[in-house]
Scaffold this motif. Structure first.
Motif, PDB file in Angstrom:
ATOM      1  N   TRP A 144       6.240  14.612   4.350  1.00 14.54           N
ATOM      2  CA  TRP A 144       6.156  14.300   6.049  1.00 14.54           C
ATOM      3  C   TRP A 144       6.626  15.547   6.474  1.00 14.54           C
ATOM      4  CZ3 TRP A 144      10.654  10.501   5.572  1.00 14.54           C
ATOM      5  CH2 TRP A 144      10.352   9.264   4.681  1.00 14.54           C
TER       6      TRP A 144
ATOM      7  N   ARG B 100       7.835  -1.927   7.677  1.00 19.21           N
ATOM      8  CA  ARG B 100       6.825  -0.967   7.502  1.00 19.21           C
ATOM      9  C   ARG B 100       6.922  -1.418   5.824  1.00 19.21           C
ATOM     10  NH1 ARG B 100      10.340   4.656   9.018  1.00 19.21           N
ATOM     11  NH2 ARG B 100      11.467   3.348   8.724  1.00 19.21           N
TER      12      ARG B 100
ATOM     13  N   LEU C  14       9.264  12.309  -0.241  1.00 14.48           N
ATOM     14  CA  LEU C  14       9.254  12.410   1.079  1.00 14.48           C
ATOM     15  C   LEU C  14       8.958  13.023   2.190  1.00 14.48           C
ATOM     16  CD1 LEU C  14       9.869   8.711   0.572  1.00 14.48           C
ATOM     17  CD2 LEU C  14       7.563   8.993   1.425  1.00 14.48           C
TER      18      LEU C  14
ATOM     19  N   GLU D  73       5.731   7.668  10.061  1.00 14.14           N
ATOM     20  CA  GLU D  73       4.743   6.688   9.555  1.00 14.14           C
ATOM     21  C   GLU D  73       4.715   6.703   7.418  1.00 14.14           C
ATOM     22  OE1 GLU D  73       0.987   6.260  10.579  1.00 14.14           O
ATOM     23  OE2 GLU D  73       2.226   7.686  12.804  1.00 14.14           O
ATOM     24  N   LEU D  74       4.911   5.322   7.411  1.00 17.42           N
ATOM     25  CA  LEU D  74       5.496   4.922   6.036  1.00 17.42           C
ATOM     26  C   LEU D  74       4.558   3.402   5.894  1.00 17.42           C
ATOM     27  CD1 LEU D  74       6.017   5.923   3.424  1.00 17.42           C
ATOM     28  CD2 LEU D  74       8.558   5.369   3.651  1.00 17.42           C
ATOM     29  N   ASP D  75       3.601   3.372   4.366  1.00 21.30           N
ATOM     30  CA  ASP D  75       3.779   1.756   4.791  1.00 21.30           C
ATOM     31  C   ASP D  75       3.958   1.385   2.657  1.00 21.30           C
ATOM     32  OD1 ASP D  75       1.983   1.248   6.568  1.00 21.30           O
ATOM     33  OD2 ASP D  75       0.165   2.108   5.768  1.00 21.30           O
TER      34      ASP D  75
ATOM     35  N   SER E  88      -1.315  10.476   2.813  1.00 20.40           N
ATOM     36  CA  SER E  88      -1.949   9.606   3.643  1.00 20.40           C
ATOM     37  C   SER E  88      -3.119   9.878   3.865  1.00 20.40           C
ATOM     38  CB  SER E  88      -1.800  10.096   4.655  1.00 20.40           C
ATOM     39  OG  SER E  88      -1.866  11.257   5.182  1.00 20.40           O
TER      40      SER E  88
ATOM     41  N   LEU F 155       4.169   7.936  -5.342  1.00 21.21           N
ATOM     42  CA  LEU F 155       4.393   7.965  -4.112  1.00 21.21           C
ATOM     43  C   LEU F 155       2.265   8.686  -3.744  1.00 21.21           C
ATOM     44  CD1 LEU F 155       4.984   8.443  -1.294  1.00 21.21           C
ATOM     45  CD2 LEU F 155       6.529  11.053  -2.714  1.00 21.21           C
TER      46      LEU F 155
END
Length: 117
Positions: free
Chosen positions: A108, A42, A104, A13-15, A75, A72
């Motif tokens: 994650w 995304r 990243l 999941e990444l925007d 969430s 960056l």
């Protein structure tokens, strides 16, 4: 970004928000074509004629008009007066892609290990 991060991690999941500005003679028409460089679902693309985003980050993060940079956030980030907490930022995106990818992957792994099961 497209190949090394998005395609390599399709289930994460990444925007991603890409803001195109008329830097170095770019135009809206050229930016529309450039969206094909990052076709991942995304990614959201925006056009900013007035340099509002670049100027904001110049004033708050860099000493120059911001372009070809990344920021960056995890969430849990929010944007009240300023977006925070910032995990990492840098420029140019291509030159700093290894640092971005490493952050990243670390993010994650952390989020996966703390997610409820």
């Amino acid at each position: 970004m497209q190949e090394n991060i998005l395609e390599a991690n399709p289930g994460v999941e990444l925007d991603v928000y890409v803001i195109w500005e008329p830097t170095l003679g770019a135009s809206r028409n050229r930016a529309v074509g450039a969206t094909e460089l990052m076709p991942d679902s995304r990614v959201r693309h925006y056009w900013n004629d007035a340099f509002i985003v670049g100027e904001y980050f110049r004033e708050h993060a860099f000493d120059r008009t911001a372009w070809d940079i990344y920021f960056l956030y995890g969430s849990e980030a929010t944007w009240e007066d300023n977006p925070e907490p910032l995990i990492i930022s840098g420029y140019t995106v291509i030159r700093e892609r290894s640092a971005l990818e490493a952050e990243l992957l670390s993010l994650w792994k952390t989020e996966l290990s703390t997610a409820p099961k």
